[in-house]
Scaffold this active site. Structure first.
Site, short mmCIF file in Angstrom:
data_model
loop_
_atom_site.label_atom_id
_atom_site.label_comp_id
_atom_site.label_asym_id
_atom_site.label_seq_id
_atom_site.Cartn_x
_atom_site.Cartn_y
_atom_site.Cartn_z
N GLU A 126 18.83 9.52 -25.28
CA GLU A 126 19.81 8.61 -24.68
C GLU A 126 19.41 7.23 -25.11
OE1 GLU A 126 21.10 5.77 -22.70
OE2 GLU A 126 20.25 6.62 -20.87
N CYS A 178 22.03 0.21 -19.85
CA CYS A 178 22.49 0.79 -21.10
C CYS A 178 23.99 1.09 -21.06
CB CYS A 178 21.71 2.07 -21.42
SG CYS A 178 21.78 3.33 -20.13
#
Length: 499
Positions: A245, A279
């Site tokens: 990720e 993020c």
């Protein structure tokens, strides 16, 4: 020789990693730095612990994970204060982060058997004499390399699901938040004291590299795209599978029929929560021409009311001191190239803080639009229609999350976003929904945590067939006859030959 401490920057002193507050410089903890041999020993211990843990079965693991969940809930204020001290995050935001993580522990524990447990799979006519069985077996040991921006929620998204699937976990917390990582490990040991099922190794990037090469069954990483590529390369040496990720540059699209007050509220939260160090944070907005001016006014009014500071403020410090230079460069570049700061601007960077900054009319090829900023900044650009908005949103190599505000076409627009996730008339909400998978595409990585897909990431599919009767259409044997082959041909034409 005594090392010079920059508040918030990790430093190694006498073989120990020293963690400090980015806001005050107060020490949050000291932890022994692991050498490569220490990492190997931790993985070896975890491998033995994993066999014991897997042997508990889904019921035994569920009971212990729910006890861990309960302990986290009872001590939520203590953990939130530690997150605040070590990373600078406002306590209220830390509470929300921890609560979301607790929800994921609960869901993974309660659903692992249903998703991963053995089940019968129907066979087809050509092998009707066999039954099929499918189950997901643990890898043994999962290595988890966690980030600093969400030091509880993000690693638990891998740790809880890996544990529920029957694996042991060796966790390398970010060097910026080792105290939070060790706290999680220590609390798990309180409810599972028998074996080191969850352990931590501390240090800088070389420790993460050692974990990649340590023989773990799988490696789950969260961090920048550049580091994700290094992780993948290190794991490729031993064909260790990875779940990555990585970074994001998420966009929000505001359609002409959007509720602008709701859109502005969600935008400010999605862009500025955790000082923009998210993020899946909203870093770009594309608002259609009809609503652009009104939307910008509402965003500026809301963002302008936010407070910045160490305690009790809406926005805390930038956790990584070096990120201040990135944020400053993005703001300066946007303004120098014709963008306008309608809130904040170059003077907003006041270490260790950055005040909310909203930039408009920013060129699409500028750093502020194309690169991950990771600060409390936002670009808002005008587009003629949603088609142009989608085109611009999808123009970058990142593809993590996104958001769409509108009524008639919002869901259809969300489907067109090149991203692993999207929120309609909200921002970031997919992260907290434990039933949904979380992850990206392109430079944002691959693989999924959370939800059923997240559980399956931490188990190897094992397929088993078992003969239950004599073969009426023998095929997979040298004993088949020409007549058997003729019957197989006839069956194939009957079953599959129709137009």
């Amino acid at each position: 020789m005594t090392a010079v401490h920059v508040p918030g920057a990790p430093v190694i002193e006498d073989g120990r990693l020293v963690s400090t507050s980015p806001a005050t410089g107060a020490e949050a903890g000291r932890f022994p730095v692991a050498a490569a041999a220490d990492v190997d020993r931790a993985v070896a211990r975890a491998r033995a612990a994993g066999e014991w843990w897997a042997g508990l079965g889904f019921t035994g693991r569920r009971e212990r994970l729910l006890r861990w969940r309960g302990l986290l809930a009872r001590r939520i204020e203590e953990l939130a204060e530690l997150v605040h001290t070590e990373g600078g995050k406002p306590v209220g935001d830390a509470v929300v982060e921890i609560l979301t993580a607790i929800e994921h522990v609960d869901w993974a524990a309660r659903n692992a058997r249903r998703v991963l447990g053995p089940r019968r799979v129907r066979s087809r006519l050509i092998l009707a004499e066999f039954t099929g069985h499918l189950e997901y077996q643990p890898y043994g040991v999962i290595g988890v390399i966690g980030p600093w921006n969400y030091p509880v929620f993000t690693p638990i998204g891998s740790i809880a699901y890996a544990l529920a699937a029957g694996n042991a976990v060796v966790f390398k917390p970010s060097e910026y938040t080792p105290a939070v990582g060790q706290w999680l490990v220590d609390r798990f040991a309180e409810v599972v004291p028998e074996q080191p099922v969850l352990s931590a190794v501390h240090g800088l990037g070389d420790v993460g590299a050692a974990l990649c090469r340590s023989g773990v069954g799988k490696l789950a990483f969260t961090g920048s795209t550049a580091t994700a590529k290094k992780v993948m390369a290190a794991c490729a040496e031993s064909l260790t599978p990875v779940l990555l990720e990585a970074g994001g540059k998420d966009a929000m699209i505001v359609d002409a029929d959007a509720d602008l007050d709701a859109a502005a509220e969600a935008c400010v939260w999605g862009a500025l929560t955790n000082a923009g160090q998210t993020c899946i944070g909203i870093e770009r907005v594309y608002a259609v021409d009809q609503v652009f001016d009104a939307f910008v006014d509402k965003v500026v009014a809301r963002a302008g009311r936010l407070t910045v500071g160490p305690d009790g403020a809406d926005i805390g410090p930038i956790t990584m001191p070096a990120q201040l230079d990135v944020i400053r460069r993005h703001i300066d570049d946007a303004v120098e190239r014709g963008g306008r700061a309608v809130l904040g601007g170059p003077d907003a960077v006041r270490p260790p803080y950055v005040h909310p900054t909203v930039l408009v009319d920013v060129p699409e090829d500028s750093a502020a639009v194309r690169e991950e900023t990771f600060g409390p900044t936002l670009t808002v650009n005008r587009v003629r229609d949603v088609d142009e908005a989608v085109e611009r949103a999808n123009a970058l190599p990142y593809g993590l999350g996104g958001s769409v505000f509108g009524r008639k076409r919002a869901v259809a627009i969300a489907r067109r976003l090149r991203s692993g996730m999207a929120s309609v008339n909200s921002t970031l909400t997919f992260a907290g929904m434990s039933t949904l998978p979380f992850g990206g595409v392109g430079d944002s990585g691959f693989g999924r945590i959370h939800g059923e897909d997240g559980l399956r990431e931490f188990g190897r599919a094992k397929a088993i067939t078992r003969r239950r009767a004599r073969s009426l259409l023998p095929s997979m044997t040298f004993e088949r006859t020409p007549a058997d082959v003729a019957r197989l041909v006839k069956a194939a034409k009957l079953m599959y030959g129709r137009r």
